[in-house]
Design an enzyme around this catalytic site. Structure first.
Site, PDB file in Angstrom:
ATOM      1  N   ASP A  10       0.866  -1.173   0.000  1.00 34.61           N
ATOM      2  CA  ASP A  10       0.000   0.000   0.000  1.00 34.61           C
ATOM      3  C   ASP A  10       0.912   1.235   0.000  1.00 34.61           C
ATOM      4  O   ASP A  10       2.095   1.130   0.333  1.00 34.61           O
ATOM      5  CB  ASP A  10      -0.866  -0.065   1.267  1.00 34.61           C
ATOM      6  CG  ASP A  10      -1.691   1.184   1.479  1.00 34.61           C
ATOM      7  OD1 ASP A  10      -2.245   1.704   0.494  1.00 34.61           O
ATOM      8  OD2 ASP A  10      -1.781   1.635   2.636  1.00 34.61           O
ATOM      9  N   ASP A  12      -0.039   5.169   0.843  1.00 38.13           N
ATOM     10  CA  ASP A  12      -0.218   6.130   1.926  1.00 38.13           C
ATOM     11  C   ASP A  12      -0.227   5.415   3.276  1.00 38.13           C
ATOM     12  O   ASP A  12      -0.963   4.454   3.457  1.00 38.13           O
ATOM     13  CB  ASP A  12      -1.558   6.879   1.729  1.00 38.13           C
ATOM     14  CG  ASP A  12      -1.385   8.364   1.906  1.00 38.13           C
ATOM     15  OD1 ASP A  12      -0.929   8.776   2.985  1.00 38.13           O
ATOM     16  OD2 ASP A  12      -1.686   9.115   0.953  1.00 38.13           O
TER      17      ASP A  12
HETATM   18 MG   LIG Z   1      -2.771   3.226   3.439  1.00 39.64          MG
END
Ligand SMILES: [Mg+2]
Length: 260
Positions: A10, A12
């Site tokens: 992932d 962010d």
């Molecule tokens: Mg995230």
């Protein structure tokens, strides 16, 4: 751990917070590349195109290629482009989403007929757009959502996310959107196929229990929660969704992989 060949990261909360790199991210990706792990980046965010993510990561010293990146915007665009080439799409969303749809051969429309209503995060969402989406859905357009995130983190606290906009249109239209982003297995299937990864050899790393870890749990992919984003250890304790492994940061995950 011997079976791990591929990592889905992932963005962010894992590699950066907004525009601030998270320590350990660059080193971790370097480690994966040096040891020839498969790498993919998976984000529900729809603001940027894959090429723009490559640029953003590059500025942080993280090397990535467009074909390694999958956003919920690109997932929707790729799916629609392949199953309904040239379809007319009414889009509620920002540039990243619109560009990906165009790149995949779809035709954004503002009036006339639409085959699909595609809804993502739109900081200029308003009553007129909502009414237009309602009209199209009533006229038979298929309702697609990019990602279900209820909120979006910023320097000034949370903003409403795509999930909130989608829910509004679901309420007025009485129709459920088909949502592609995490934790929908749709996006994972697209990624595994595109990258040639096998589930049982793949690890998903993320900072959210309701998206990243839920996706791993529902699809039988080993999940690692990093505590550099929105989730704390206390959150994990009270959550129904449990990661397979919790690490403070990517330095720690690198030590686990290196067997240190
Ligand atoms: Mg995230």
């Amino acid at each position: 751990m011997g079976n791990w060949k591929n990592f889905i990261l992932d963005l962010d909360g894992v590699l950066y917070l907004l525009n601030q790199p998270i320590p350990g991210g660059r080193e971790f990706v370097d480690f994966l590349r040096t040891h020839r792990y498969g790498v993919a980046f998976l984000s529900n965010n729809t603001f940027l195109t894959r090429e723009e993510y490559v640029e953003k990561l590059g500025k942080m010293g993280i090397k990535a290629f467009p074909e390694e990146i999958l956003t919920s915007a690109f997932a929707v665009a790729k799916y629609l482009g392949e199953t309904r080439p040239g379809a007319r799409v009414y889009v509620i969303g920002e540039d990243g989403l619109k560009k990906e749809l165009k790149n995949c051969g779809l035709r954004p429309v503002l009036r006339g007929k639409a085959d699909f209503v595609v809804v993502g995060m739109d900081r200029k969402f308003n009553f007129r757009k909502m009414s237009q989406a309602l009209r199209y859905i009533q006229d038979g357009a298929e309702f697609i959502g990019t990602n279900p995130d209820p909120t979006y983190p910023t320097d000034n606290g949370l903003l409403p996310g795509a999930g909130a906009i989608i829910a509004g249109i679901e309420t007025c239209s009485g129709k459920k959107a088909r949502v592609f982003g995490k934790p929908s297995p749709l996006i994972l299937d697209l990624l595994l196929e595109a990258r040639g990864f096998r589930k049982e050899e793949t690890v998903i790393v993320g900072d959210r229990l309701d998206t990243d870890i839920a996706l791993g749990a529902c699809c039988g992919v080993f999940s690692v929660l990093v505590l550099t984003g929105v989730t704390s250890r206390q959150d994990v304790e009270i959550s129904q969704v449990k990661p397979d492994l919790v690490v403070e940061n990517l330095f720690e995950l690198r030590r686990v992989l290196a067997g240190e």
